[in-house]
Design a protein around this motif. Structure first.
Motif: not given
Length: 477
Positions: A44-53
Motif C-alpha cells: 500500500k505504501r510503495r510501487q513494486y515491479d515484482l513480488a516473491i511470495l
C-alpha cells in the motif's frame, strides 16, 4: 517497465536473508516482509515491479495475497514459492495470475533465470502498452471522424459506449460516408487496440473465393489449393474483422458466418477440425438489409446477429455544417502530402461547396479538394477551381406579377386549412411580409435607416419600432 523494486514475503528469516543478498547483488531494491499482512502494508505504501511470495504464511497466505495484488495492480509480476511441489498449488497459483513458481529448496540460479525472463516479459508488456497508447492518440474518436453537427455528435455518443465492449456493430450509410473510418475508430478505442484490424470487402471478391478468404482452406481442398491458407478470421485473432458490403455476401456463405457468430469457431474449407476464434465483428453496408430480408436476399437470423448496435452515418448533404471542417482537414492533408501552397477557400467557394449535394459524400469532397488544390495556382480556391460541381439550379423565369405570386402562395398555404381554425390572419400575413421586405431594404441601404424609411415611405421612428417589433438583427444584414 523494467524490474527495479521487489517485495519478498516469507515467514522464514533465512529465506528472506538469502533472497535479499542475491537480489541486491543483481542491482534490485528489495523490501522484506515476514508475513502476509506486513507484505500488504508494504504494497500500500510503495510501487513494486515484482513480488516473491511464500504460499504458507501467518495471517494471509501467498495465494490470498496474490489474489489481492491481482485485483489492485494486475500488471505487477508475482513469483510464488512453495514447499509443497503439488500440482494443486502450482495450478492454483497460475490460475490466479502468478508469473511463475518455485519449489523449496530452490536454486538461486533458477530464481535468477525466472527474473531475467520476467524482465523480458515486463519490457514486452510496456511496449504493448506504449503501442496501444500511441494508437489511441492517433485514432481518438474526435480526430478519426470529422464533424461537429448534431447527427455526428449522436454517433460519437454511440461510439463512446460501444468501443470498450465486444458487441457486434452494423454500420449503414451511403458509399463514401466513412463507414470504415467508424469501424477503425471502434477498434482503436477498444481493448483490442493492440491486435489486428482487418477489412474485407464482400462485394470485391468473387463468391467462390470469399469463403476461403474468410475461413481459409486446407491443402488440396480444391483445384489450385497447393498449400494451407489462413483466413481472415484466424488472422484477426484477438482483434477486429471489418466486413464491408455485407449485403453482397452470398446466402450460402451467410449461413456459415452465422454459425461462426453463434459458436465462435470456424472450420477451414476442406478441413474437419473446429478452430476457436476470438474476433470482434463490425459489418457495414450501403444497402437496406431489412428490405433484403423481406426479399429473402439476406438471412433474417444473421441480420439480427449483426444488428446488435446499429450506427447509421448520415450523407454529407444532411450535415452541410460539417463541410467547412472537412475542407480545412482535407486541405491540411493535401498541403502535407502533396506539398502544395493552397491555404483555404474563398467565401464564395465555400458557399459553392456547401450548395453541392455530394452524391459521393465525404470521399467525393476529398477527391474534389485534392484535384482543385493540385491544379490551382492561387493560395485560396475559388468557385472556378470546382468546374465539375453541379451549379445551383437556375430560377425559372416567370411573367407572374408580385400580386399573383403572393396570391398563389397564400392559396397554397391556407387552402388545406379549415377556415374556422384561422384567427388573426390579417396581422399574421402582414407580419410575415413586413419582416423580409424591411430586411431587404435595410440590407440594400447598408443599414441606413433614414434612406430605408424614405424608400419604404414610412417615418423613421415607425421604421425603428418595426425593427424592434419584428426582431430584425441589424448586425446580420
Amino acid at each position: 517497465m523494467s524490474i527495479q523494486r521487489i517485495l519478498v514475503a516469507d515467514d522464514e528469516e533465512s529465506i528472506r536473508w538469502v533472497l535479499r543478498k542475491a537480489l541486491t547483488k543483481q542491482g534490485f531494491t528489495v523490501d522484506l516482509a515476514a508475513d502476509g499482512e506486513e507484505a500488504k502494508t508494504f504494497f500500500k505504501r510503495r510501487q513494486y515491479d515484482l513480488a516473491i511470495l511464500d504460499i504458507k504464511m501467518p495471517d494471509l497466505s501467498g495465494l490470498e495475497l496474490l489474489r489481492y495484488f491481482q485485483e489492485q495492480r494486475p500488471e505487477m509480476l508475482v513469483i510464488i514459492i512453495t514447499a509443497e511441489s503439488s500440482m494443486k498449488n502450482a495450478v492454483e497459483a497460475m490460475k490466479l495470475g502468478a508469473y511463475d513458481y518455485l519449489t523449496k529448496p530452490f536454486d538461486l540460479d533458477a530464481l535468477e533465470a525466472i527474473i531475467v525472463k520476467a524482465q523480458k516479459a515486463a519490457a514486452a508488456a510496456e511496449e504493448v502498452h506504449r503501442l496501444k497508447t500511441e494508437l489511441k492518440e492517433q485514432y481518438p474518436l474526435d480526430r478519426a471522424i470529422i464533424g461537429k453537427s448534431k447527427p455526428m455528435q449522436e454517433i460519437y455518443k454511440i461510439l463512446g459506449r460501444v468501443a470498450p465492449t465486444d458487441v457486434t456493430v452494423l454500420i449503414t450509410g451511403e458509399s463514401g460516408t466513412g463507414k470504415e473510418l467508424v469501424a477503425r475508430a471502434i477498434h482503436y478505442n477498444s481493448p483490442r487496440v493492440g491486435k489486428d484490424f482487418l477489412a474485407l470487402n464482400c462485394a470485391a471478391i468473387p463468391s467462390e473465393l470469399l469463403e476461403s478468404e474468410l475461413f481459409g482452406h486446407e491443402k488440396g481442398a480444391f483445384t489450385g489449393a497447393t498449400e494451407r491458407k489462413i483466413g481472415k478470421f484466424e488472422q484477426a485473432s484477438g482483434g477486429t474483422l471489418f466486413l464491408d458490403e455485407i449485403g453482397d455476401m452470398p446466402l450460402e456463405l451467410q449461413a456459415k458466418l452465422l454459425r461462426v457468430l453463434q459458436e465462435r469457431e470456424i472450420t477451414r474449407t476442406g478441413g474437419s477440425s473446429s478452430i476457436p476464434v476470438d474476433v470482434r465483428i463490425v459489418a457495414a453496408t450501403n444497402q437496406n438489409l431489412r428490405e433484403q430480408v423481406a426479399a429473402r436476399e439476406f438471412r433474417e437470423d444473421l441480420f439480427y446477429r449483426l444488428n446488435v448496435v446499429p450506427i447509421a452515418i448520415p450523407p454529407l448533404r444532411d450535415r452541410r455544417d460539417d463541410i467547412p471542417l472537412l475542407v480545412e482537414y482535407f486541405l491540411d492533408r493535401v498541403r502535407e502530402d502533396l506539398n502544395v501552397g493552397v491555404q483555404g477557400c474563398t467565401k464564395e467557394a465555400m458557399a459553392h461547396l456547401r450548395r453541392h449535394d455530394w452524391p459521393g459524400n465525404v470521399r467525393e469532397l476529398e477527391n474534389t479538394l485534392k484535384r482543385a488544390a493540385l491544379l490551382s495556382s492561387d493560395q485560396l480556391l475559388t468557385p472556378n477551381d470546382f468546374p465539375g460541381l453541379v451549379p445551383e439550379p437556375a430560377r425559372k423565369e416567370t411573367d407572374e406579377s408580385l400580386e399573383a405570386l403572393i396570391s398563389n402562395k397564400l392559396l397554397a398555404t391556407f387552402a388545406p386549412m379549415d377556415v374556422n381554425e384561422l384567427n388573426n390572419l390579417y396581422q399574421m400575413v402582414l407580419h410575415q411580409m413586413e419582416r423580409p421586405l424591411i430586411s431587404i431594404i435595410l440590407e440594400k441601404t447598408r443599414g441606413n435607416q433614414v434612406r430605408a424609411a424614405e424608400i419604404l415611405g414610412i417615418n423613421r421612428n415607425t421604421l425603428r419600432k418595426k425593427i424592434q417589433t419584428l426582431d430584425i438583427d441589424l448586425k446580420e444584414l
